[in-house]
Design a protein around this motif. Structure first.
Motif, PDB file in Angstrom:
ATOM      1  N   GLY A  94       0.833  -1.276  -0.173  1.00 31.08           N
ATOM      2  CA  GLY A  94       0.205   0.025  -0.172  1.00 31.08           C
ATOM      3  C   GLY A  94       0.923   1.236   0.080  1.00 31.08           C
ATOM      4  O   GLY A  94       0.371   2.039  -0.630  1.00 31.08           O
ATOM      5  N   ASP A  95       1.758   1.567   0.801  1.00 30.57           N
ATOM      6  CA  ASP A  95       2.693   2.455   0.856  1.00 30.57           C
ATOM      7  C   ASP A  95       4.121   2.389   0.826  1.00 30.57           C
ATOM      8  O   ASP A  95       4.765   3.249   1.057  1.00 30.57           O
ATOM      9  N   ALA A  96       4.598   1.288   0.584  1.00 27.03           N
ATOM     10  CA  ALA A  96       6.023   0.878   0.172  1.00 27.03           C
ATOM     11  C   ALA A  96       7.013   0.981   1.532  1.00 27.03           C
ATOM     12  O   ALA A  96       8.080   1.328   1.415  1.00 27.03           O
ATOM     13  N   ALA A  97       5.932   0.710   2.648  1.00 27.32           N
ATOM     14  CA  ALA A  97       7.002   0.707   3.764  1.00 27.32           C
ATOM     15  C   ALA A  97       7.733  -0.662   3.858  1.00 27.32           C
ATOM     16  O   ALA A  97       7.187  -1.491   3.746  1.00 27.32           O
ATOM     17  N   PRO A  98       9.041  -0.280   4.229  1.00 23.14           N
ATOM     18  CA  PRO A  98       9.534  -1.783   4.676  1.00 23.14           C
ATOM     19  C   PRO A  98       9.291  -2.290   5.852  1.00 23.14           C
ATOM     20  O   PRO A  98       9.115  -1.575   7.118  1.00 23.14           O
TER      21      PRO A  98
END
Length: 116
Positions: free
Chosen positions: A105-109
């Protein structure tokens, strides 16, 4: 810029950040492994390791100190009576962070944080 700033704000107010860390610590104690973002995992690591160090004493005051942070009787009991005695011979390094994926969804690691 946050040069040498003491902690991560995680995009939250201080009370929201405190509640987040408390809830994540309870989840980690009860499940012994959770998945979260890397930034939250790194912040939780310092929070939970300080709690485990306090719980290693194993006496009544350890129960009181840990309960003051967690406000959860079951998690406090499990930490002081089951988990902390595992680490009696260990001086820190009670958790492991393993990076897993990039959230769609937000490319958070993302990362797993688990008790060693």
């Amino acid at each position: 810029m946050r040069h040498k700033h003491g902690y991560r704000k995680l995009g939250r107010t201080s009370s929201h950040r405190k509640a987040l860390l408390k809830n994540m610590a309870i989840a980690l104690i009860m499940n012994e492994k959770i998945e979260t973002t890397v930034a939250k995992a790194k912040t939780l690591r310092s929070y939970i390791e300080k709690l485990i160090t306090k719980a290693k004493a194993g006496d009544f005051n350890a129960h009181r100190e840990v309960y003051a942070y967690l406000q959860d009787k079951a998690a406090t009991k499990k930490l002081v009576e089951e988990l902390a005695p595992r680490y009696n011979e260990r001086n820190g390094g009670y958790t492991r962070i393993v990076r897993t994926r990039i959230r769609r969804g937000d490319a958070a690691p993302m990362a797993f944080i688990e008790l060693v």
